[in-house]
Design an enzyme around this catalytic site. Structure first.
Site, PDB file in Angstrom:
ATOM      1  N   SER A  52       0.817  -1.214   0.000  1.00 26.50           N
ATOM      2  CA  SER A  52       0.000   0.000   0.000  1.00 26.50           C
ATOM      3  C   SER A  52       0.854   1.269   0.000  1.00 26.50           C
ATOM      4  O   SER A  52       0.356   2.351  -0.297  1.00 26.50           O
ATOM      5  CB  SER A  52      -0.937   0.014   1.209  1.00 26.50           C
ATOM      6  OG  SER A  52      -1.907  -1.002   1.112  1.00 26.50           O
ATOM      7  N   GLY A 230      -4.235  -1.924  -1.018  1.00 25.07           N
ATOM      8  CA  GLY A 230      -3.326  -1.617  -2.115  1.00 25.07           C
ATOM      9  C   GLY A 230      -3.059  -0.135  -2.221  1.00 25.07           C
ATOM     10  O   GLY A 230      -3.669   0.681  -1.525  1.00 25.07           O
ATOM     11  N   GLY A 232      -2.385   3.747  -4.266  1.00 17.63           N
ATOM     12  CA  GLY A 232      -2.955   4.590  -5.311  1.00 17.63           C
ATOM     13  C   GLY A 232      -4.389   5.018  -5.068  1.00 17.63           C
ATOM     14  O   GLY A 232      -4.989   4.757  -4.028  1.00 17.63           O
ATOM     15  N   CYS A 258      -9.240  -1.734   3.432  1.00 18.13           N
ATOM     16  CA  CYS A 258      -8.507  -0.550   2.980  1.00 18.13           C
ATOM     17  C   CYS A 258      -8.909  -0.148   1.554  1.00 18.13           C
ATOM     18  O   CYS A 258      -9.997   0.371   1.369  1.00 18.13           O
ATOM     19  CB  CYS A 258      -7.008  -0.778   3.112  1.00 18.13           C
ATOM     20  SG  CYS A 258      -6.065   0.766   3.226  1.00 18.13           S
ATOM     21  N   LEU A 259      -8.073  -0.384   0.542  1.00 14.43           N
ATOM     22  CA  LEU A 259      -8.485  -0.083  -0.829  1.00 14.43           C
ATOM     23  C   LEU A 259      -9.741  -0.865  -1.180  1.00 14.43           C
ATOM     24  O   LEU A 259     -10.633  -0.363  -1.882  1.00 14.43           O
ATOM     25  CB  LEU A 259      -7.355  -0.414  -1.804  1.00 14.43           C
ATOM     26  CG  LEU A 259      -7.630  -0.121  -3.286  1.00 14.43           C
ATOM     27  CD1 LEU A 259      -7.823   1.365  -3.538  1.00 14.43           C
ATOM     28  CD2 LEU A 259      -6.497  -0.657  -4.161  1.00 14.43           C
ATOM     29  N   GLN A 262     -12.717   1.033  -0.053  1.00 14.81           N
ATOM     30  CA  GLN A 262     -13.042   2.137  -0.952  1.00 14.81           C
ATOM     31  C   GLN A 262     -13.704   1.633  -2.243  1.00 14.81           C
ATOM     32  O   GLN A 262     -14.628   2.256  -2.764  1.00 14.81           O
ATOM     33  CB  GLN A 262     -11.761   2.915  -1.262  1.00 14.81           C
ATOM     34  CG  GLN A 262     -11.136   3.561  -0.030  1.00 14.81           C
ATOM     35  CD  GLN A 262      -9.649   3.819  -0.178  1.00 14.81           C
ATOM     36  OE1 GLN A 262      -9.089   3.741  -1.271  1.00 14.81           O
ATOM     37  NE2 GLN A 262      -8.985   4.120   0.934  1.00 14.81           N
ATOM     38  N   ASN A 300      -3.242   2.541   7.071  1.00 18.79           N
ATOM     39  CA  ASN A 300      -2.340   3.030   6.035  1.00 18.79           C
ATOM     40  C   ASN A 300      -3.158   3.397   4.806  1.00 18.79           C
ATOM     41  O   ASN A 300      -3.383   2.575   3.933  1.00 18.79           O
ATOM     42  CB  ASN A 300      -1.301   1.969   5.673  1.00 18.79           C
ATOM     43  CG  ASN A 300      -0.437   2.396   4.497  1.00 18.79           C
ATOM     44  OD1 ASN A 300      -0.392   3.571   4.154  1.00 18.79           O
ATOM     45  ND2 ASN A 300       0.228   1.447   3.876  1.00 18.79           N
ATOM     46  N   GLY A 302      -4.376   7.001   2.160  1.00 21.48           N
ATOM     47  CA  GLY A 302      -4.383   8.424   1.843  1.00 21.48           C
ATOM     48  C   GLY A 302      -5.651   8.865   1.157  1.00 21.48           C
ATOM     49  O   GLY A 302      -5.803  10.036   0.788  1.00 21.48           O
ATOM     50  N   PHE A 303      -6.589   7.908   0.972  1.00 21.24           N
ATOM     51  CA  PHE A 303      -7.900   8.202   0.386  1.00 21.24           C
ATOM     52  C   PHE A 303      -8.975   7.718   1.349  1.00 21.24           C
ATOM     53  O   PHE A 303      -8.740   6.817   2.157  1.00 21.24           O
ATOM     54  CB  PHE A 303      -8.056   7.516  -0.978  1.00 21.24           C
ATOM     55  CG  PHE A 303      -7.169   8.090  -2.047  1.00 21.24           C
ATOM     56  CD1 PHE A 303      -7.649   9.048  -2.930  1.00 21.24           C
ATOM     57  CD2 PHE A 303      -5.848   7.700  -2.159  1.00 21.24           C
ATOM     58  CE1 PHE A 303      -6.826   9.596  -3.896  1.00 21.24           C
ATOM     59  CE2 PHE A 303      -5.010   8.234  -3.127  1.00 21.24           C
ATOM     60  CZ  PHE A 303      -5.503   9.195  -3.999  1.00 21.24           C
ATOM     61  N   HIS A 344      -6.644  -2.013   9.061  1.00 20.04           N
ATOM     62  CA  HIS A 344      -6.057  -3.332   8.811  1.00 20.04           C
ATOM     63  C   HIS A 344      -6.242  -4.264  10.006  1.00 20.04           C
ATOM     64  O   HIS A 344      -5.445  -4.233  10.947  1.00 20.04           O
ATOM     65  CB  HIS A 344      -4.571  -3.188   8.492  1.00 20.04           C
ATOM     66  CG  HIS A 344      -4.310  -2.725   7.103  1.00 20.04           C
ATOM     67  ND1 HIS A 344      -4.035  -3.593   6.057  1.00 20.04           N
ATOM     68  CD2 HIS A 344      -4.302  -1.483   6.566  1.00 20.04           C
ATOM     69  CE1 HIS A 344      -3.863  -2.898   4.952  1.00 20.04           C
ATOM     70  NE2 HIS A 344      -4.027  -1.620   5.235  1.00 20.04           N
ATOM     71  N   GLU A 346      -5.666  -7.403  10.209  1.00 21.15           N
ATOM     72  CA  GLU A 346      -4.590  -8.401  10.345  1.00 21.15           C
ATOM     73  C   GLU A 346      -3.452  -7.856  11.202  1.00 21.15           C
ATOM     74  O   GLU A 346      -2.717  -8.601  11.832  1.00 21.15           O
ATOM     75  CB  GLU A 346      -4.076  -8.846   8.976  1.00 21.15           C
ATOM     76  CG  GLU A 346      -3.067  -7.944   8.301  1.00 21.15           C
ATOM     77  CD  GLU A 346      -3.646  -6.651   7.788  1.00 21.15           C
ATOM     78  OE1 GLU A 346      -2.868  -5.735   7.460  1.00 21.15           O
ATOM     79  OE2 GLU A 346      -4.893  -6.548   7.690  1.00 21.15           O
TER      80      GLU A 346
END
Length: 368
Positions: A52, A230, A232, A258-259, A262, A300, A302-303, A344, A346
């Site tokens: 990530s 992940g 981006g 996380c990603l 989203q 972790n 940023g979006f 996260h 985990e």
């Protein structure tokens, strides 16, 4: 005599023109990426190898990094994924008898450019005020005008699709092939311990490339789907949103982290946005609004997911909220067995408060 006397000088230049001077650590060279910071006090090797972080240059808040060395098993992927490291005291000497080598040796092998002896407290304060931005580290270029020209070539993280870059090229398996719990994993930059958490609970998983077709995913005959973390921006990942919508139509259990959180939102027409400076660390408080309990979480990202759009959705409800800024940390669909969290569970490194989410996912597969 101070150890830094024989060190090569290095420069950190931010997009807004701010300059920090320090000393070279790791590989001598030049690297670029979006600057961000992690507030964790330990687990630096797991952080460095988290996919990530791909495309980012990371400030480590802990004043000493590298002091317990590097061990081969303490990784979350096949190598370091951060583009560069910024530290106050990046330590070449270590005192952990189980370690395989020093951080300096590891960075040299992994081609990691880093800068040491930086006032990271001042730098983090600057990023918290000004927001995330691109930066460049160099231990070979001393001309600021040349560095500025190189930095101008770096694309913004906003709108950048990176998940397919770090995804596995070939599908692979983990767990017991005879298990009745079969989980198809879409790898957008998955961490190894996520797979461990699924396998420990009896799942047989097949990890697929990010752009694997829905038809190929179904050929594994899974009775559950996992959408990974992940790097981006999720917004340009139309290929992933299309696949997730097809998965949701099956009414099979789906879990995203996380990603993946989203992307589940985007599949429900809930937009995402780029955060001012993101959440990265091992100590973020989150409230489970269903149970009323709070969790200390590892994060972790940023979006984020648009809070107003989640609250306006007829199909999605909020399950978790960040107690620092009230951002959306978890959602679930009202009519389908699909849910996700922004953090996260985990948690390597970090607390294990949220491991119950894997139990709930496996239970939903067994029930379904």
């Amino acid at each position: 005599m101070a150890a830094t006397i024989n060190k090569k000088s290095a420069i950190l230049l931010l997009k807004d023109g701010t300059v920090f001077y320090g000393h070279a650590f790791g590989k001598i060279g030049t690297t670029t990426g979006e600057i961000c910071f992690n507030t964790g006090m330990t687990g630096y090797q797991e952080v460095f190898t988290d996919p990530s972080y791909y495309g980012q240059i990371l400030i480590m808040n802990n004043v000493h990094v590298g002091n317990y060395g590097v061990k081969a098993v303490d990784v979350e992927s096949d190598g370091v994924k951060v583009k560069g490291i910024i530290g106050r005291n990046l330590e070449e000497k270590y005192s952990r008898f189980m370690a395989d080598e020093s951080l300096q040796q590891y960075f040299e092998q992994q081609n990691v450019v880093a800068i040491d002896d930086v006032d990271t407290r001042a730098l983090v304060a600057h990023v918290r005020i000004q927001g995330a931005m691109n930066c460049i580290i160099s231990s070979e270029i001393t001309d600021l005008e040349v560095l500025k020209a190189e930095l101008d070539k770096v694309p913004s993280m906003d709108g950048l699709e990176l998940a397919s870059v770090v995804s596995t090229k070939e599908a692979y398996f983990a767990g017991d092939p005879d298990s009745k719990i079969r989980v198809a994993v879409l790898d957008y930059g998955i961490k190894k311990n996520i797979l461990n958490c699924l396998v420990e609970r009896g799942a047989y998983v097949k990890v697929h490339n990010a752009k694997t077709s829905f038809e190929e995913l179904e050929s594994f005959s899974p009775n559950g789907y996992f959408i990974s973390n992940g790097p981006g921006d999720p917004a340009p990942m139309d290929y992933a949103v299309k696949t997730i919508k097809q998965i949701l139509a099956l009414d099979k259990p789906l879990f995203g982290i996380c990603l993946g959180h989203q992307l589940l939102a985007l599949a429900n027409d809930i937009p995402t946005f780029k955060m001012h400076h993101g959440h990265r660390g091992l100590n973020h408080p989150v409230k489970n609004v269903i149970s009323g309990k709070s969790e200390i979480t590892t994060q972790n990202h940023g979006f984020g997911v648009n809070p107003d759009a989640v609250r306006a959705s007829a199909d999605v409800e909020i399950t978790h909220l960040n107690l620092n800024d009230d951002s959306i940390e978890g959602i679930r669909m009202k009519t389908k067995p699909a849910f996700s969290v922004q953090y996260h569970p985990e948690a390597t490194p970090g607390p294990h408060d949220s491991r119950y989410l894997f139990d709930e996912f496996i239970a939903s597969i067994v029930k379904n």
